[in-house]
Design a protein around this motif. Sequence first.
Motif, PDB file in Angstrom:
ATOM      1  N   ARG A  80       0.865  -1.179   0.000  1.00  0.00           N
ATOM      2  CA  ARG A  80       0.000   0.000   0.000  1.00  0.00           C
ATOM      3  C   ARG A  80       0.897   1.222   0.000  1.00  0.00           C
ATOM      4  NH1 ARG A  80      -2.199  -3.958   3.068  1.00  0.00           N
ATOM      5  NH2 ARG A  80      -4.371  -4.537   2.635  1.00  0.00           N
ATOM      6  N   ILE A  81       0.628   2.131  -0.914  1.00  0.00           N
ATOM      7  CA  ILE A  81       1.490   3.294  -1.122  1.00  0.00           C
ATOM      8  C   ILE A  81       0.684   4.559  -0.875  1.00  0.00           C
ATOM      9  CG2 ILE A  81       2.873   4.571  -2.824  1.00  0.00           C
ATOM     10  CD1 ILE A  81       2.115   0.971  -3.546  1.00  0.00           C
ATOM     11  N   ARG A  82       1.304   5.522  -0.204  1.00  0.00           N
ATOM     12  CA  ARG A  82       0.673   6.832  -0.023  1.00  0.00           C
ATOM     13  C   ARG A  82       1.689   7.920  -0.348  1.00  0.00           C
ATOM     14  NH1 ARG A  82      -2.998   9.162   5.035  1.00  0.00           N
ATOM     15  NH2 ARG A  82      -3.345  11.226   4.126  1.00  0.00           N
ATOM     16  N   TRP A  89       3.073  11.534   0.143  1.00  0.00           N
ATOM     17  CA  TRP A  89       3.071  12.638   1.108  1.00  0.00           C
ATOM     18  C   TRP A  89       3.705  13.900   0.529  1.00  0.00           C
ATOM     19  CZ3 TRP A  89       0.472  12.265   5.660  1.00  0.00           C
ATOM     20  CH2 TRP A  89       0.077  10.977   6.058  1.00  0.00           C
ATOM     21  N   GLU A 129       5.299   6.826   1.243  1.00  0.00           N
ATOM     22  CA  GLU A 129       5.190   5.766   2.248  1.00  0.00           C
ATOM     23  C   GLU A 129       4.777   4.466   1.562  1.00  0.00           C
ATOM     24  OE1 GLU A 129       2.270   4.672   6.081  1.00  0.00           O
ATOM     25  OE2 GLU A 129       1.915   6.444   4.830  1.00  0.00           O
ATOM     26  N   ARG A 156       3.843   0.379   2.533  1.00  0.00           N
ATOM     27  CA  ARG A 156       3.564  -0.563   3.626  1.00  0.00           C
ATOM     28  C   ARG A 156       3.248  -1.946   3.080  1.00  0.00           C
ATOM     29  NH1 ARG A 156       1.602   1.338   9.241  1.00  0.00           N
ATOM     30  NH2 ARG A 156       1.798   3.597   9.105  1.00  0.00           N
ATOM     31  N   GLU A 174       1.367  11.113  11.422  1.00  0.00           N
ATOM     32  CA  GLU A 174       0.505   9.947  11.223  1.00  0.00           C
ATOM     33  C   GLU A 174       1.115   8.705  11.874  1.00  0.00           C
ATOM     34  OE1 GLU A 174      -2.900   7.983   9.640  1.00  0.00           O
ATOM     35  OE2 GLU A 174      -2.421  10.126   9.755  1.00  0.00           O
ATOM     36  N   GLY A 219      -1.615  12.846  -0.805  1.00  0.00           N
ATOM     37  CA  GLY A 219      -2.783  12.139  -0.306  1.00  0.00           C
ATOM     38  C   GLY A 219      -3.196  10.953  -1.162  1.00  0.00           C
ATOM     39  N   GLU A 260      -3.474   7.406  -2.641  1.00  0.00           N
ATOM     40  CA  GLU A 260      -3.208   6.069  -2.107  1.00  0.00           C
ATOM     41  C   GLU A 260      -3.367   5.043  -3.222  1.00  0.00           C
ATOM     42  OE1 GLU A 260      -5.528   5.316   1.376  1.00  0.00           O
ATOM     43  OE2 GLU A 260      -4.710   7.035   2.465  1.00  0.00           O
ATOM     44  N   GLU A 293      -2.691   0.740  -4.307  1.00  0.00           N
ATOM     45  CA  GLU A 293      -2.354  -0.629  -3.916  1.00  0.00           C
ATOM     46  C   GLU A 293      -1.710  -1.343  -5.098  1.00  0.00           C
ATOM     47  OE1 GLU A 293      -5.936  -2.452  -2.507  1.00  0.00           O
ATOM     48  OE2 GLU A 293      -5.754  -1.554  -0.510  1.00  0.00           O
TER      49      GLU A 293
END
Length: 291
Positions: free
Chosen positions: A8-10, A12, A36, A38, A59, A286, A288, A290
Amino acid sequence: MSRKPRFRIRIWGARGTCPSPGADKDIYGGNTNCVEVRSDSGDVIVLDAGTGIRALGLELERDKHRNSVHLFLSHQHADHVLGLPHFAPLLNGAQPVRVYCGNANADQLRPYLRSLLSPPFFPLVRGQIERLDIREWTLAEGAGIDGAIRVHRLRAQHPDGAAIARIDDEYGAAIAYAPDNELEYSSSNGDVKEWRESLVASLRGIPLLLHDSTYVDDELPARVGWGHSSAEESTRFAVECEAKKLLLFHHHPDRRDVEVAEILERCRAIAAESGSNLEVEAAREGMEIEV
């Protein structure tokens, strides 16, 4: 049954060169490089420490289920490290932050980061420097994170050196992050062509590619050797790599939202005209994703 997401990528921070907030940049954002990543392991991979890392740090402070933080700096230029002194896990974290760098070994990185977190650049904060766990990130071996997850270091073309990060898991390559990379398709230099072909081979079939798209083609002739690509070049490269999805990244600080949107549509047209199934998006704060 469909397989659960590998990562999962976000986003920032997607801006390059320097922070550029403003009403005309509300959609894609003005914070500099920070991504980010995860997996289910709970470990957090952070790609670059631009100004976007400040919000990420807040966060992470609220996240009681995370494990270690692994910070990969593509290189040491200011827009990739500006946010580090304000990263909450370094200010009051309970465990060290592991730091790797794409253009410096551990012995070179240690004094650089100490300087960044010390006067006259930043006041000394008790425990902040001690929370840095500086690791080696080699071209040959990459860096292991958890189980089968490994972050490989590939060579980018950028002044003073920089790295492209490729994140693999048990299924193979998943994400490639190339924020500062001059593809230089106009060059007739054999070494440049050979390097680019090698890079294509290393990223063949990558599900997600984030690539430097600082300029447009018309701006390139006056900026040869500056270490950045155009959005059109990024699209051509992603097509050659047979990537599944491209995120235009490292937007020029002067590029307004409306201009980024126009560039995005032009790159989508380039991909379609090539006969590729490449999906093209412009990275925005912001966002996101997958994989």
